[in-house]
Design an enzyme around this catalytic site. Sequence first.
Site, short mmCIF file in Angstrom:
data_model
loop_
_atom_site.label_atom_id
_atom_site.label_comp_id
_atom_site.label_asym_id
_atom_site.label_seq_id
_atom_site.Cartn_x
_atom_site.Cartn_y
_atom_site.Cartn_z
N GLY A 47 35.30 83.30 -52.84
CA GLY A 47 34.17 82.60 -52.22
C GLY A 47 33.72 83.24 -50.92
O GLY A 47 32.83 82.74 -50.27
N CYS A 48 34.36 84.34 -50.54
CA CYS A 48 33.97 85.05 -49.32
C CYS A 48 33.21 86.31 -49.73
O CYS A 48 33.63 87.02 -50.63
CB CYS A 48 35.20 85.45 -48.50
N ALA A 49 32.10 86.58 -49.06
CA ALA A 49 31.34 87.80 -49.34
C ALA A 49 32.14 89.02 -48.90
O ALA A 49 32.18 90.05 -49.57
CB ALA A 49 30.00 87.77 -48.65
#
Length: 141
Positions: A47-49
């Site tokens: 969920g982290c870029a």
Amino acid sequence: MASLQTIIDDFEYLDDWEDRYRYLIEIGKSLPDLPEDDRTEDNKVKGCASQVWLVASTEPGDGGDPVMIFRGDSDAHIVRGLVGVVLAATSGHKASEVESFDEGALLSRLGLGEHLSPQRANGLRSMVMRIKAHAAAARAA
């Protein structure tokens, strides 16, 4: 690594959000490097870029409430600083305290909430959800 209170005090001193971003990058630089062995797919926060890794361990605590120890890292400077802030707020605390951690309130207090891109804010939420899940699992064990 600075304590959470030191970070809060330093942020209150900084009026300009660009200065706060620079300080956030400095916090990230002060994080100990995460060994390559810990940069695994299992430790990667989804969920982290940016790439973010989180490693959790526990120490005995009172009455089935273990003390959580977190280590983390990111390949992006500002995100690494956010990792440092979250670790300062959660690592070394009882699992029950970690489960009730309010990242939104902390970001507001630091004056960062309104300056984070939606992508960074989502990544931060993903990291905090993972930290809380580790704490819940530690208390259940």
